[in-house]
Enzyme design. Structure first.
Site, PDB file in Angstrom:
ATOM      1  N   SER A 125      71.748 103.865  77.917  1.00 20.62           N
ATOM      2  CA  SER A 125      72.667 103.138  78.322  1.00 20.62           C
ATOM      3  C   SER A 125      73.328 102.335  77.588  1.00 20.62           C
ATOM      4  CB  SER A 125      71.758 102.206  79.473  1.00 20.62           C
ATOM      5  OG  SER A 125      72.759 101.169  80.167  1.00 20.62           O
ATOM      6  N   TYR A 150      64.108  96.785  81.817  1.00 21.42           N
ATOM      7  CA  TYR A 150      64.768  98.046  81.979  1.00 21.42           C
ATOM      8  C   TYR A 150      65.640  98.445  80.772  1.00 21.42           C
ATOM      9  CZ  TYR A 150      68.470 101.202  82.718  1.00 21.42           C
ATOM     10  OH  TYR A 150      69.452 102.312  82.542  1.00 21.42           O
ATOM     11  N   LYS A 154      65.225 101.201  77.435  1.00 17.56           N
ATOM     12  CA  LYS A 154      66.278 102.205  76.757  1.00 17.56           C
ATOM     13  C   LYS A 154      66.083 101.897  75.233  1.00 17.56           C
ATOM     14  CE  LYS A 154      67.482 104.220  80.427  1.00 17.56           C
ATOM     15  NZ  LYS A 154      66.879 105.655  80.667  1.00 17.56           N
TER      16      LYS A 154
HETATM   17  C1  WQD Z   1      78.955  95.940  88.060  1.00 19.12           C
HETATM   18  C2  WQD Z   1      79.810  94.774  88.207  1.00 19.12           C
HETATM   19  C3  WQD Z   1      78.422  92.635  88.792  1.00 19.12           C
HETATM   20  C4  WQD Z   1      77.159  94.299  92.759  1.00 19.12           C
HETATM   21  C5  WQD Z   1      73.946  98.483  85.929  1.00 19.12           C
HETATM   22  C6  WQD Z   1      72.828  98.569  85.131  1.00 19.12           C
HETATM   23  C7  WQD Z   1      73.242  99.853  84.012  1.00 19.12           C
HETATM   24  C8  WQD Z   1      73.258 100.917  84.886  1.00 19.12           C
HETATM   25  C9  WQD Z   1      74.600 100.688  85.759  1.00 19.12           C
HETATM   26  C10 WQD Z   1      71.409 102.035  84.868  1.00 19.12           C
HETATM   27  C11 WQD Z   1      79.172  93.566  87.557  1.00 19.12           C
HETATM   28  C12 WQD Z   1      79.557  93.171  90.053  1.00 19.12           C
HETATM   29  C13 WQD Z   1      77.937  94.189  91.390  1.00 19.12           C
HETATM   30  C14 WQD Z   1      77.721  93.281  93.827  1.00 19.12           C
HETATM   31  C15 WQD Z   1      79.214  92.394  92.252  1.00 19.12           C
HETATM   32  N1  WQD Z   1      72.461 101.307  85.512  1.00 19.12           N
HETATM   33  N2  WQD Z   1      78.829  93.434  91.111  1.00 19.12           N
HETATM   34  N3  WQD Z   1      78.588  92.448  93.361  1.00 19.12           N
HETATM   35  O1  WQD Z   1      75.278  95.493  86.211  1.00 19.12           O
HETATM   36  O2  WQD Z   1      77.273  96.629  84.912  1.00 19.12           O
HETATM   37  O3  WQD Z   1      75.203  98.045  85.207  1.00 19.12           O
HETATM   38  O4  WQD Z   1      74.086  99.573  86.613  1.00 19.12           O
HETATM   39  O5  WQD Z   1      71.612 102.738  84.032  1.00 19.12           O
HETATM   40  O6  WQD Z   1      71.909  99.889  83.063  1.00 19.12           O
HETATM   41  O7  WQD Z   1      72.732  97.418  84.087  1.00 19.12           O
HETATM   42  O8  WQD Z   1      76.625  97.607  87.224  1.00 19.12           O
HETATM   43  O9  WQD Z   1      77.394  98.027  89.389  1.00 19.12           O
HETATM   44  O10 WQD Z   1      75.251  96.520  89.000  1.00 19.12           O
HETATM   45  O11 WQD Z   1      77.734  95.679  88.415  1.00 19.12           O
HETATM   46  O12 WQD Z   1      79.987  91.527  92.035  1.00 19.12           O
HETATM   47  O13 WQD Z   1      77.191  93.394  94.922  1.00 19.12           O
HETATM   48  O14 WQD Z   1      80.071  94.414  89.669  1.00 19.12           O
HETATM   49  O15 WQD Z   1      78.402  91.286  88.634  1.00 19.12           O
HETATM   50  O16 WQD Z   1      80.011  92.745  87.068  1.00 19.12           O
HETATM   51  P1  WQD Z   1      76.128  96.743  85.752  1.00 19.12           P
HETATM   52  P2  WQD Z   1      76.583  97.103  88.563  1.00 19.12           P
END
Ligand code: WQD
Length: 338
Positions: A125, A150, A154
């Site tokens: 990741s 997590y 990785k």
């Molecule tokens: C994306 C953006 C949030 C939800 C994570 C893991 C990564 C991978 C993918 C497994 C961020 C914003 C999110 C919400 C929001 N997982 N957001 N409101 O954090 O980039 O990555 O998932 O492999 O390892 O870390 O993805 O989709 O959670 O967030 O504003 O209800 O959307 O702040 O900026 P992230 P995400």
């Protein structure tokens, strides 16, 4: 060619199984159904007309892993997805993550060492980069201290594989560092099935749009970006799946330059949360109910991939646009709620 896909009933795993079968590979799935269901098997078969072999095994049970490899002693390659992946949960329960994400990896690699050969694709990741200093992020960007157990699993997982490949030259491995996988197969037969309240942005958006959730909370609009919201590289899950098959073939056909390689798998384009919301409103032709709230702990400001290495050495490039990926996610959400 017989390929073991661990976690093959999961979101990314199931899409990779479809692409493997489309390319003529025989697939065996190991999954413990902790974050998926056997219905996904039906979805895969309805797309490819081939039902993969499915073994309900928990890879934490070393005895089961040993007996699996005794029964299937002719596996040509392993694509390893089976792992826990919720950042927040990993903070609450780190030992669950270290056991489930690392012990299992060790058991699989020990079996490949015993076999004396093996092509191994590891689901890594972009989390390993933390907040990278430069955008876009290249594979030579430094790995930073993980922000969560997590993310740490990785990083440690990649080191376990690297160290194993150093001593076991007959094991060839590739770690694919995913950016943000989104969307669903065009057939709307498989897609993301988050359990409970979605942690990730796109399923939360589609569940809000369909009326399952009241309102999307946007975690902060005071970041140093073009519109104040965080930037990510959202890649269609089918593009990501195809990258796995290309990487596996690179190893099977001995085209790898060393027996441990790392590739960033993204689109190379950064999109902010508000960009995603605008794109979703366009493809769904409806306004999304959202509000700006405070930042989420652990979020990096920006993360998007430099894809030059995967483009040139794997000969792979993501094809779908953000809007196409968002449309596929929306089509899937409407299908599963119909
Ligand atoms: C994306 C953006 C949030 C939800 C994570 C893991 C990564 C991978 C993918 C497994 C961020 C914003 C999110 C919400 C929001 N997982 N957001 N409101 O954090 O980039 O990555 O998932 O492999 O390892 O870390 O993805 O989709 O959670 O967030 O504003 O209800 O959307 O702040 O900026 P992230 P995400």
């Amino acid at each position: 060619m017989k390929i073991l896909v661990t976690g093959g009933l999961g979101f990314i795993g199931s899409h990779v199984v479809v692409e493997l079968q489309n390319q003529g590979f025989e697939v065996i799935i190991i999954d413990n159904l902790s974050n998926s269901s056997e219905d996904v098997l039906v979805g895969i078969e309805s797309i490819t007309r081939k039902r993969p072999v499915f073994k309900n095994i928990d890879l934490r049970d070393k005895t089961s892993v040993l007996s699996f490899f005794k029964e299937y002693n002719d596996i040509d390659g392993v694509i390893h997805f089976a792992a826990s992946k919720a950042v927040g949960e990993s903070v609450e329960n780190p030992l669950l993550y270290y056991e489930n994400n690392l012990n299992t990896l060790v058991y699989l690699l020990q079996e490949l060492q015993k076999k004396g050969n093996g092509s191994f694709i590891f689901s890594s990741s972009c989390t390993v980069y933390g907040q990278a200093d430069d955008m876009p992020i290249t594979e030579s960007a430094p790995v930073k201290p993980a922000e969560s157990p997590y993310g740490n699993t990785k990083q440690i997982g990649e080191e376990i594989i690297r160290d194993t490949c150093k001593v076991s030259k007959d094991i060839k491995a590739i770690a694919l560092r995913y950016f943000n996988p989104i969307g669903a197969h065009e057939s709307v037969k498989i897609g993301e099935l988050p359990i409970g309240i979605p942690q990730n942005l796109i399923p939360y958006i589609t569940q809000t749009a369909i009326g399952l959730r009241e309102q999307l909370s946007v975690f902060g609009d005071d970041y140093p970006t073009h519109d104040g919201t965080c930037i990510r590289d959202y890649i269609h899950v089918v593009d990501l799946a195809k990258a796995h098959v290309v990487a596996l073939k690179r190893l099977i056909e001995n085209k790898n330059k060393s027996n441990y390689e790392v590739f960033n798998i993204g689109t190379g384009t950064g999109s902010s949360v508000l960009d995603v919301i605008k794109g979703f409103e366009k493809v769904s032709d409806q306004k999304l109910n959202y509000k700006i709230v405070s930042r989420r702990e652990g979020d990096v400001i920006s993360a998007f991939a430099d894809t030059a290495k995967a483009n040139t050495e794997l000969g792979w490039t993501a094809k779908s646009t953000l809007e196409e990926a968002l449309k596929s996610a929306w089509d899937w959400e409407q299908k599963i709620r119909s």
